[in-house]
Design an enzyme around this catalytic site. Structure first.
Site, PDB file in Angstrom:
ATOM      1  N   MET A 199      78.525  68.745 -18.213  1.00 43.11           N
ATOM      2  CA  MET A 199      77.078  68.852 -18.360  1.00 43.11           C
ATOM      3  C   MET A 199      76.421  69.928 -17.493  1.00 43.11           C
ATOM      4  O   MET A 199      75.194  70.023 -17.461  1.00 43.11           O
ATOM      5  CB  MET A 199      76.427  67.496 -18.068  1.00 43.11           C
ATOM      6  N   ARG A 200      77.212  70.720 -16.804  1.00 42.64           N
ATOM      7  CA  ARG A 200      76.607  71.758 -15.955  1.00 42.64           C
ATOM      8  C   ARG A 200      76.825  73.144 -16.569  1.00 42.64           C
ATOM      9  O   ARG A 200      77.836  73.365 -17.239  1.00 42.64           O
ATOM     10  CB  ARG A 200      77.214  71.737 -14.556  1.00 42.64           C
TER      11      ARG A 200
ATOM     12  N   LEU B 103      77.970  76.846 -16.222  1.00 38.86           N
ATOM     13  CA  LEU B 103      78.922  77.540 -15.349  1.00 38.86           C
ATOM     14  C   LEU B 103      78.266  78.791 -14.771  1.00 38.86           C
ATOM     15  O   LEU B 103      77.603  79.537 -15.501  1.00 38.86           O
ATOM     16  CB  LEU B 103      80.167  77.930 -16.146  1.00 38.86           C
TER      17      LEU B 103
ATOM     18  N   ASN C 208      84.143  75.317 -25.296  1.00 43.36           N
ATOM     19  CA  ASN C 208      83.275  74.145 -25.193  1.00 43.36           C
ATOM     20  C   ASN C 208      83.183  73.470 -26.558  1.00 43.36           C
ATOM     21  O   ASN C 208      83.377  74.111 -27.592  1.00 43.36           O
ATOM     22  CB  ASN C 208      81.869  74.556 -24.737  1.00 43.36           C
TER      23      ASN C 208
ATOM     24  N   HIS D 262      80.414  71.075 -28.767  1.00 49.10           N
ATOM     25  CA  HIS D 262      79.015  70.614 -28.780  1.00 49.10           C
ATOM     26  C   HIS D 262      78.808  69.735 -30.011  1.00 49.10           C
ATOM     27  O   HIS D 262      79.269  70.085 -31.106  1.00 49.10           O
ATOM     28  CB  HIS D 262      78.066  71.811 -28.805  1.00 49.10           C
TER      29      HIS D 262
ATOM     30  N   ASP E 180      75.466  77.015 -24.759  1.00 46.31           N
ATOM     31  CA  ASP E 180      75.757  76.847 -26.196  1.00 46.31           C
ATOM     32  C   ASP E 180      75.602  78.117 -27.024  1.00 46.31           C
ATOM     33  O   ASP E 180      75.258  78.050 -28.204  1.00 46.31           O
ATOM     34  CB  ASP E 180      74.847  75.755 -26.800  1.00 46.31           C
TER      35      ASP E 180
ATOM     36  N   GLU F  55      85.232  65.185 -33.487  1.00 50.10           N
ATOM     37  CA  GLU F  55      85.654  65.899 -32.274  1.00 50.10           C
ATOM     38  C   GLU F  55      87.109  65.595 -31.951  1.00 50.10           C
ATOM     39  O   GLU F  55      87.900  66.498 -31.660  1.00 50.10           O
ATOM     40  CB  GLU F  55      84.760  65.504 -31.094  1.00 50.10           C
TER      41      GLU F  55
HETATM   42  C1  GAR Z   1      80.924  64.887 -26.691  1.00 49.92           C
HETATM   43  O1  GAR Z   1      80.291  64.379 -27.834  1.00 49.92           O
HETATM   44  C2  GAR Z   1      80.603  66.364 -26.535  1.00 49.92           C
HETATM   45  O2  GAR Z   1      80.442  67.034 -27.751  1.00 49.92           O
HETATM   46  C3  GAR Z   1      79.322  66.308 -25.776  1.00 49.92           C
HETATM   47  O3  GAR Z   1      79.510  65.280 -24.841  1.00 49.92           O
HETATM   48  C4  GAR Z   1      80.328  64.278 -25.434  1.00 49.92           C
HETATM   49  C5  GAR Z   1      81.391  63.865 -24.431  1.00 49.92           C
HETATM   50  O4  GAR Z   1      82.073  62.727 -24.895  1.00 49.92           O
HETATM   51  N1  GAR Z   1      79.034  67.569 -25.156  1.00 49.92           N
HETATM   52  C6  GAR Z   1      77.795  68.031 -25.073  1.00 49.92           C
HETATM   53  O5  GAR Z   1      76.824  67.415 -25.451  1.00 49.92           O
HETATM   54  C7  GAR Z   1      77.692  69.411 -24.449  1.00 49.92           C
HETATM   55  N2  GAR Z   1      76.371  69.932 -24.562  1.00 49.92           N
HETATM   56  P1  GAR Z   1      83.405  62.259 -24.193  1.00 49.92           P
HETATM   57  O6  GAR Z   1      83.128  62.164 -22.698  1.00 49.92           O
HETATM   58  O7  GAR Z   1      83.692  60.925 -24.782  1.00 49.92           O
HETATM   59  O8  GAR Z   1      84.463  63.283 -24.502  1.00 49.92           O
END
Ligand code: GAR
Length: 194
Positions: free
Chosen positions: A84-85, A87, A101, A103, A144, A173
């Site tokens: 969430m940070r 870089l 990454n 998203h 992003d 994902e």
């Molecule tokens: C995932 O859905 C990923 O796409 C999102 O965080 C979730 C982590 O899930 N990433 C973002 O929103 C980045 N902006 P997880 O901890 O179960 O892998």
């Protein structure tokens, strides 16, 4: 062997799929999981998979400590999995075109600062979108915005709430992130990584 570092802040379900996928892989291994939240679920997942877990503070990222730690571990590829940070520029330049990454939307829609997790899904629902999906992309200095490697769509159903949409997105994902990272690893030019 390509040495992968996963950076994650949350539950770590994507990190887990990546660790499983590359466990006995001939071309790449997950050498470490880096996490900025000591109580995040990903820490236990790394522990359970016998993958070293490196815990750090936000200031360690901004002052270069995390970069030095990963360089010391000879990391070739950085994979963000719910990290969430933003870089810092020096970090991004240390792994040019070598940071990925994922998203949980079809970028450029519903991306940018503050857009993560359920915030993304709620925004998709409020906008009345008929479809959403995932984006796997290279990372640059902005949230992003790096080059897109893969996008996969899914339907948004009329009765969906954020939890239902999140579940559908997570399934996408888990199905696509490990294989997209693998394709990326296989595309790396021979001799450009140690
Ligand atoms: C995932 O859905 C990923 O796409 C999102 O965080 C979730 C982590 O899930 N990433 C973002 O929103 C980045 N902006 P997880 O901890 O179960 O892998």
């Amino acid at each position: 062997m390509i040495r992968i570092a996963i950076l994650a802040s949350g539950s770590g379900t994507n990190a887990q799929r990546l660790m499983e996928h590359f466990r006995m892989h001939p071309a790449a291994e997950v050498a470490l999981v880096g996490c900025d939240r000591p109580r995040a679920g990903v820490v236990q997942r790394a522990w359970d998979m016998d993958v070293p877990c490196y815990l750090f503070k936000g200031s360690d990222l901004s002052d270069g400590t995390v970069q030095r730690e990963l360089e010391g571990a000879n990391i070739d590829l950085v994979v963000l999995a719910g990290f969430m940070r933003l870089l810092p520029p020096d970090f991004v330049h240390a792994w040019p075109e070598r940071i990925l990454n994922i998203h949980p939307s079809l970028l450029p829609k519903f991306g940018g600062k503050g857009m993560y997790g359920d915030r993304v899904h709620n925004a998709v629902l409020e906008a009345g979108e008929k479809e959403s999906g995932i984006t796997i992309h290279l990372v640059n200095e902005r949230y992003d915005e790096g080059r897109v490697l893969e996008q996969v769509k899914c339907v948004v159903l009329p009765d969906d709430d954020a939890a239902a949409l999140a579940e559908r997105i997570h399934a996408l994902e888990h199905a696509h992130y490990p294989t997209t990272v693998e394709t990326f690893v296989n595309s790396l030019p021979m001799g450009t990584v140690d």
